[in-house]
Design a protein around this motif. Structure first.
Motif, mmCIF file in Angstrom:
data_model
loop_
_atom_site.group_PDB
_atom_site.id
_atom_site.type_symbol
_atom_site.label_atom_id
_atom_site.label_comp_id
_atom_site.label_asym_id
_atom_site.label_seq_id
_atom_site.Cartn_x
_atom_site.Cartn_y
_atom_site.Cartn_z
ATOM 1 N N SER A 19 48.169 43.092 31.571
ATOM 2 C CA SER A 19 46.867 43.325 30.785
ATOM 3 C C SER A 19 46.276 42.116 31.086
ATOM 4 O O SER A 19 44.736 42.272 30.790
ATOM 5 N N LEU A 20 46.340 41.064 31.759
ATOM 6 C CA LEU A 20 45.278 40.077 31.956
ATOM 7 C C LEU A 20 44.712 40.183 33.188
ATOM 8 O O LEU A 20 43.597 39.774 33.604
ATOM 9 N N ALA A 21 45.563 40.875 34.290
ATOM 10 C CA ALA A 21 45.006 41.139 35.640
ATOM 11 C C ALA A 21 43.562 41.793 35.558
ATOM 12 O O ALA A 21 42.745 41.567 36.451
ATOM 13 N N GLU A 22 43.510 42.881 34.743
ATOM 14 C CA GLU A 22 42.151 43.587 34.662
ATOM 15 C C GLU A 22 40.791 42.604 34.182
ATOM 16 O O GLU A 22 39.936 42.586 34.802
ATOM 17 N N PRO A 23 40.848 41.939 33.157
ATOM 18 C CA PRO A 23 39.775 41.021 32.992
ATOM 19 C C PRO A 23 39.692 40.020 33.991
ATOM 20 O O PRO A 23 38.370 39.407 34.047
ATOM 21 N N VAL A 24 40.609 39.409 34.452
ATOM 22 C CA VAL A 24 40.562 38.345 35.717
ATOM 23 C C VAL A 24 39.787 38.876 36.710
ATOM 24 O O VAL A 24 38.980 38.514 37.312
ATOM 25 N N GLU A 25 40.463 40.216 37.166
ATOM 26 C CA GLU A 25 39.663 40.931 38.332
ATOM 27 C C GLU A 25 38.133 40.878 38.048
ATOM 28 O O GLU A 25 37.385 41.090 38.730
ATOM 29 N N ALA A 26 37.578 41.554 36.627
ATOM 30 C CA ALA A 26 36.475 41.825 36.201
ATOM 31 C C ALA A 26 35.507 40.542 36.624
ATOM 32 O O ALA A 26 34.421 40.396 36.965
ATOM 33 N N LEU A 27 36.378 39.327 35.850
ATOM 34 C CA LEU A 27 35.257 38.216 36.265
ATOM 35 C C LEU A 27 35.320 37.647 37.739
ATOM 36 O O LEU A 27 34.320 37.000 38.117
ATOM 37 N N GLY A 28 36.409 37.792 38.575
ATOM 38 C CA GLY A 28 36.027 37.652 39.848
ATOM 39 C C GLY A 28 34.975 38.596 40.427
ATOM 40 O O GLY A 28 34.107 38.057 41.353
ATOM 41 N N THR A 29 34.941 39.748 40.102
ATOM 42 C CA THR A 29 33.968 40.521 40.467
ATOM 43 C C THR A 29 32.433 40.209 40.308
ATOM 44 O O THR A 29 31.619 40.393 41.246
ATOM 45 N N TRP A 30 32.381 39.940 39.001
ATOM 46 C CA TRP A 30 31.142 39.442 38.346
ATOM 47 C C TRP A 30 30.927 38.093 39.436
ATOM 48 O O TRP A 30 29.792 38.082 39.799
ATOM 49 N N ALA A 31 31.883 37.128 39.548
ATOM 50 C CA ALA A 31 31.456 36.096 40.253
ATOM 51 C C ALA A 31 30.807 36.451 41.867
ATOM 52 O O ALA A 31 29.866 35.670 42.242
ATOM 53 N N PHE A 32 31.728 37.246 42.324
ATOM 54 C CA PHE A 32 31.217 37.773 43.853
ATOM 55 C C PHE A 32 29.795 38.333 43.796
ATOM 56 O O PHE A 32 29.021 38.332 44.691
ATOM 57 N N GLN A 33 29.268 39.262 42.591
ATOM 58 C CA GLN A 33 28.127 39.928 42.696
ATOM 59 C C GLN A 33 27.077 38.713 42.500
ATOM 60 O O GLN A 33 25.761 38.879 42.829
ATOM 61 N N HIS A 34 27.270 37.591 41.892
ATOM 62 C CA HIS A 34 26.415 36.696 41.647
ATOM 63 C C HIS A 34 26.300 35.295 42.217
ATOM 64 O O HIS A 34 25.595 34.369 41.844
ATOM 65 N N TRP A 62 44.288 28.428 40.832
ATOM 66 C CA TRP A 62 45.565 28.800 41.277
ATOM 67 C C TRP A 62 46.471 29.960 40.614
ATOM 68 O O TRP A 62 47.022 30.781 41.061
ATOM 69 N N SER A 63 46.333 29.850 39.170
ATOM 70 C CA SER A 63 46.835 30.777 38.383
ATOM 71 C C SER A 63 46.075 32.131 38.551
ATOM 72 O O SER A 63 46.551 33.343 38.746
ATOM 73 N N VAL A 64 44.721 32.023 38.736
ATOM 74 C CA VAL A 64 43.871 33.518 38.785
ATOM 75 C C VAL A 64 44.473 34.056 40.089
ATOM 76 O O VAL A 64 44.583 35.252 40.069
ATOM 77 N N LEU A 65 44.287 33.195 41.329
ATOM 78 C CA LEU A 65 44.973 33.775 42.538
ATOM 79 C C LEU A 65 46.041 34.381 42.519
ATOM 80 O O LEU A 65 46.404 35.433 43.172
ATOM 81 N N VAL A 66 47.057 33.930 41.866
ATOM 82 C CA VAL A 66 48.717 34.177 41.568
ATOM 83 C C VAL A 66 48.496 35.600 41.042
ATOM 84 O O VAL A 66 49.154 36.535 41.654
ATOM 85 N N ILE A 67 47.821 35.556 39.967
ATOM 86 C CA ILE A 67 47.756 36.653 39.317
ATOM 87 C C ILE A 67 47.191 37.889 39.887
ATOM 88 O O ILE A 67 47.685 39.200 40.006
ATOM 89 N N MET A 68 45.890 37.857 40.645
ATOM 90 C CA MET A 68 45.491 38.802 41.310
ATOM 91 C C MET A 68 46.396 39.027 42.607
ATOM 92 O O MET A 68 46.404 40.297 42.721
ATOM 93 N N SER A 69 47.109 38.277 43.101
ATOM 94 C CA SER A 69 48.052 38.466 44.457
ATOM 95 C C SER A 69 49.226 39.502 43.754
ATOM 96 O O SER A 69 49.661 40.199 44.601
ATOM 97 N N LEU A 70 49.651 39.538 42.346
ATOM 98 C CA LEU A 70 50.775 40.061 41.996
ATOM 99 C C LEU A 70 50.176 41.412 41.280
ATOM 100 O O LEU A 70 51.301 42.138 40.923
#
Length: 122
Positions: free
Chosen positions: A91-106, A26-34
């Motif tokens: 500053s946290l949104a960038e690594p969280v987004e990178a992690l999400g991209t990695w998950a989507f790709q794999h 939920w925290s990840v999704l809120v951060i990505m939404s904002l």
């Protein structure tokens, strides 16, 4: 050769607490939404599939407490409440987004590995 980094147990506990907070779905999704603009509570609720009102409230409170989100109340009827990421939150949104991209790709490879493991294959 460099020496391995050794963390004291109190440091590990603090790091573990931070990671468990910012790493929950939920925290990840809120951060990505904002990450692009501030949103009202109702906009966040509509944009995050499956989150209950109570869980969104708790998540926002925790992120605000951690200094990642700010809450702005505009006096009106009903009061307008907007949430946005702080500089630290951005500053946290960038690594969280990178992690999400990695998950989507794999995701397909992970699902395949899980199926092989569950079937008892090496």
């Amino acid at each position: 050769m460099t020496e391995p980094v050794v963390h004291r147990s109190d440091e590990c506990l603090k790091i573990s607490q931070v990671l468990s907070r910012i790493g929950d779905k939920w925290s990840v999704l809120v951060i990505m939404s904002l990450r692009h603009r501030s949103l009202r509570f109702s906009e966040l609720k509509r944009g995050i599939d499956g989150i209950s009102q109570r869980m969104l409230t708790l998540t926002l409170r925790n992120l605000e407490r951690d200094g990642l989100v700010t809450r702005t109340v505009t006096p009106s009827i009903p009061p307008r409440v907007d949430y946005e990421l702080t500089a630290m939150g951005h500053s946290l949104a960038e690594p969280v987004e990178a992690l999400g991209t990695w998950a989507f790709q794999h995701i397909d490879r992970i699902a395949g590995a899980q199926a092989r493991y569950d079937a008892g294959e090496p």
